[in-house]
Design a protein around this motif. Structure first.
Motif, PDB file in Angstrom:
ATOM      1  N   PHE A   1       0.862  -1.179   0.000  1.00  0.00           N
ATOM      2  CA  PHE A   1       0.000   0.000   0.000  1.00  0.00           C
ATOM      3  C   PHE A   1       0.894   1.222   0.000  1.00  0.00           C
ATOM      4  O   PHE A   1       1.688   1.409   0.918  1.00  0.00           O
ATOM      5  N   LYS A   2       0.780   2.014  -1.045  1.00  0.00           N
ATOM      6  CA  LYS A   2       1.596   3.223  -1.150  1.00  0.00           C
ATOM      7  C   LYS A   2       0.754   4.419  -0.738  1.00  0.00           C
ATOM      8  O   LYS A   2      -0.420   4.504  -1.063  1.00  0.00           O
ATOM      9  N   TRP A   3       1.365   5.321  -0.040  1.00  0.00           N
ATOM     10  CA  TRP A   3       0.614   6.431   0.508  1.00  0.00           C
ATOM     11  C   TRP A   3       1.485   7.665   0.640  1.00  0.00           C
ATOM     12  O   TRP A   3       2.646   7.563   0.987  1.00  0.00           O
ATOM     13  N   ARG A   4       0.920   8.800   0.342  1.00  0.00           N
ATOM     14  CA  ARG A   4       1.590  10.066   0.663  1.00  0.00           C
ATOM     15  C   ARG A   4       0.699  10.820   1.639  1.00  0.00           C
ATOM     16  O   ARG A   4      -0.416  11.191   1.300  1.00  0.00           O
ATOM     17  N   PRO A   5       1.179  11.010   2.859  1.00  0.00           N
ATOM     18  CA  PRO A   5       0.347  11.733   3.817  1.00  0.00           C
ATOM     19  C   PRO A   5       0.086  13.160   3.323  1.00  0.00           C
ATOM     20  O   PRO A   5       0.949  13.753   2.684  1.00  0.00           O
ATOM     21  N   ASN A   6      -1.086  13.659   3.611  1.00  0.00           N
ATOM     22  CA  ASN A   6      -1.426  15.021   3.227  1.00  0.00           C
ATOM     23  C   ASN A   6      -0.813  15.969   4.254  1.00  0.00           C
ATOM     24  O   ASN A   6      -1.505  16.523   5.107  1.00  0.00           O
ATOM     25  N   ALA A   7       0.515  16.073   4.192  1.00  0.00           N
ATOM     26  CA  ALA A   7       1.237  16.868   5.182  1.00  0.00           C
ATOM     27  C   ALA A   7       1.779  18.128   4.515  1.00  0.00           C
ATOM     28  O   ALA A   7       2.692  18.068   3.707  1.00  0.00           O
ATOM     29  N   LYS A   8       1.188  19.250   4.829  1.00  0.00           N
ATOM     30  CA  LYS A   8       1.601  20.520   4.226  1.00  0.00           C
ATOM     31  C   LYS A   8       2.362  21.347   5.252  1.00  0.00           C
ATOM     32  O   LYS A   8       2.177  21.193   6.454  1.00  0.00           O
ATOM     33  N   TYR A   9       3.216  22.214   4.743  1.00  0.00           N
ATOM     34  CA  TYR A   9       3.839  23.174   5.645  1.00  0.00           C
ATOM     35  C   TYR A   9       3.679  24.566   5.063  1.00  0.00           C
ATOM     36  O   TYR A   9       3.462  24.723   3.867  1.00  0.00           O
ATOM     37  N   VAL A  10       3.755  25.536   5.920  1.00  0.00           N
ATOM     38  CA  VAL A  10       3.744  26.928   5.472  1.00  0.00           C
ATOM     39  C   VAL A  10       5.051  27.556   5.921  1.00  0.00           C
ATOM     40  O   VAL A  10       5.394  27.506   7.102  1.00  0.00           O
ATOM     41  N   TRP A  11       5.771  28.072   4.966  1.00  0.00           N
ATOM     42  CA  TRP A  11       6.973  28.819   5.301  1.00  0.00           C
ATOM     43  C   TRP A  11       6.630  30.292   5.153  1.00  0.00           C
ATOM     44  O   TRP A  11       6.171  30.720   4.095  1.00  0.00           O
ATOM     45  N   ALA A  12       6.820  31.054   6.223  1.00  0.00           N
ATOM     46  CA  ALA A  12       6.498  32.475   6.170  1.00  0.00           C
ATOM     47  C   ALA A  12       7.792  33.271   6.168  1.00  0.00           C
ATOM     48  O   ALA A  12       8.758  32.931   6.868  1.00  0.00           O
ATOM     49  N   GLY A  13       7.793  34.305   5.382  1.00  0.00           N
ATOM     50  CA  GLY A  13       9.019  35.076   5.190  1.00  0.00           C
ATOM     51  C   GLY A  13       9.416  35.946   6.369  1.00  0.00           C
ATOM     52  O   GLY A  13      10.550  36.392   6.443  1.00  0.00           O
TER      53      GLY A  13
END
Lengths: 156, 175
Positions: free
Chosen positions: B29-41
């Motif tokens: 089972f292949k999976w990519r977690p829905n893991a987002k990041y926000v980089w703020a300037g």
């Protein structure tokens, strides 16, 4: 000079990125056999420990109680009993689903195990703990070797 | 091998091998977690990136050490005090150091090298530079420390407020 405190990164110039943390999960030797049999023959396999009189579904290669190697494979029924259920209204990302989904833990008959799966052909009001259900499999051509090869469980 | 106890000397079962995991008939089972990041300037970097949209490079001046920091920072890393004012610097500069890379950002081997350099911009203080691409048409053999470069900006419509609003730096022709 002073700095204005800001705790919301979206108010600043920002970049949203995707963490490419891909993984491959393998269900192991017993799980491999379980899913292949489900896919190819539409049957549920279980392993049985004679010394503990315990039947594992999903199957295990080793008894979790006495650590004996399990090589007695039995074909389980595709019927069971609703042990508990819940009405799910959000997906795994926390987004609202258009249609709520009934999800239940189903104890599979003549085994000591069970699976978590969707209930179909029934509304939330009439679902009951203790209800007898049976698996509805997807068409063989659509099976991929996973728990989703079972479309849902429906009342017997 | 891990010892579990006096009775069990080995972990039961079979160790997974990469080939088995990747075998065609193996259930995986292949999976990519829905893991987002926000980089703020932050305050300084946000202004810096917004100014790039206008085709300008901005820095911060520290009146204590008299340095001009590019990219700008609201705090001087030398004097440990708040920096004092905004100053524009030029889009021309000098190579401080450079690299000829035969690996891309994902570490794939590539035929045509990527040229990158740390460029000390005119107007910024000595030793302060930004990392950027050098014109891919430049022969790697011609790259040298001290080489004079000028920014090649993307057309204004294509700029997004990113360091890539500058496509690359190209050599300034002498004379």
């Amino acid at each position: 000079m002073s700095f204005d405190k800001n705790t919301n990164p979206l108010k600043l110039h920002h970049v949203i990125g995707d963490m490419e943390a891909d993984y491959i999960y393998t269900p192991g030797i017993a799980g491999d056999k379980f899913f292949k049999t489900l896919r190819d023959e539409g049957k549920f396999l279980a392993t049985h420990c004679e010394s503990c009189d315990h039947t594992y579904l999903p199957p295990r290669m080793y008894c979790e109680r006495c650590f004996l190697k399990l090589d007695k494979w039995i074909e389980a029924e595709s019927t069971g009993v609703v042990d508990t259920f819940t009405l799910v209204s959000e997906d795994s990302n926390g987004d609202k689903l258009t249609e709520p989904v009934l999800v239940a833990f189903i104890r599979i008959d003549k085994t000591n195990g069970g699976v978590i799966h969707k209930l179909g052909g029934i509304d939330a009001e009439s679902a009951k703990v203790g209800m007898k259900v049976k698996a509805v499999l997807k068409d063989k051509s659509k099976r991929t070797g996973g728990l989703t090869d079972i479309a849902h469980f429906t009342p017997q | 091998m891990m010892t579990m106890s006096e009775k069990m000397k080995e972990v039961p079962g079979i160790y997974l091998r990469d080939a088995e995991l990747k075998a065609k008939d193996a259930i995986t089972f292949k999976w990519r977690p829905n893991a987002k990041y926000v980089w703020a300037g932050g305050i300084a970097y946000s202004r810096y990136l917004e100014e790039l949209k206008n085709g300008r490079i901005i820095g911060r001046h520290c009146s204590e050490c008299e340095r001009i920091l590019v990219p700008p920072r609201m705090f001087c890393d030398k004097c440990f005090r708040a920096t004092d004012e905004w100053v524009y610097v030029k889009d021309t500069g000098t190579i401080n150091t450079y690299s000829v890379s035969y690996l891309d950002a994902d570490a794939n081997r590539i035929k045509e090298p990527i040229l990158v350099a740390v460029i000390e911009l005119d107007g910024a203080s000595e030793g302060i530079g930004i990392l950027h691409y050098v014109d891919p048409k430049v022969d790697p053999k011609d790259l040298h420390v001290g080489m004079r470069l000028k920014a090649v900006w993307k057309p204004e419509k294509e700029r997004t407020g990113s360091v890539t609003d500058i496509a690359y730096f190209e050599p300034i022709k002498e004379g």
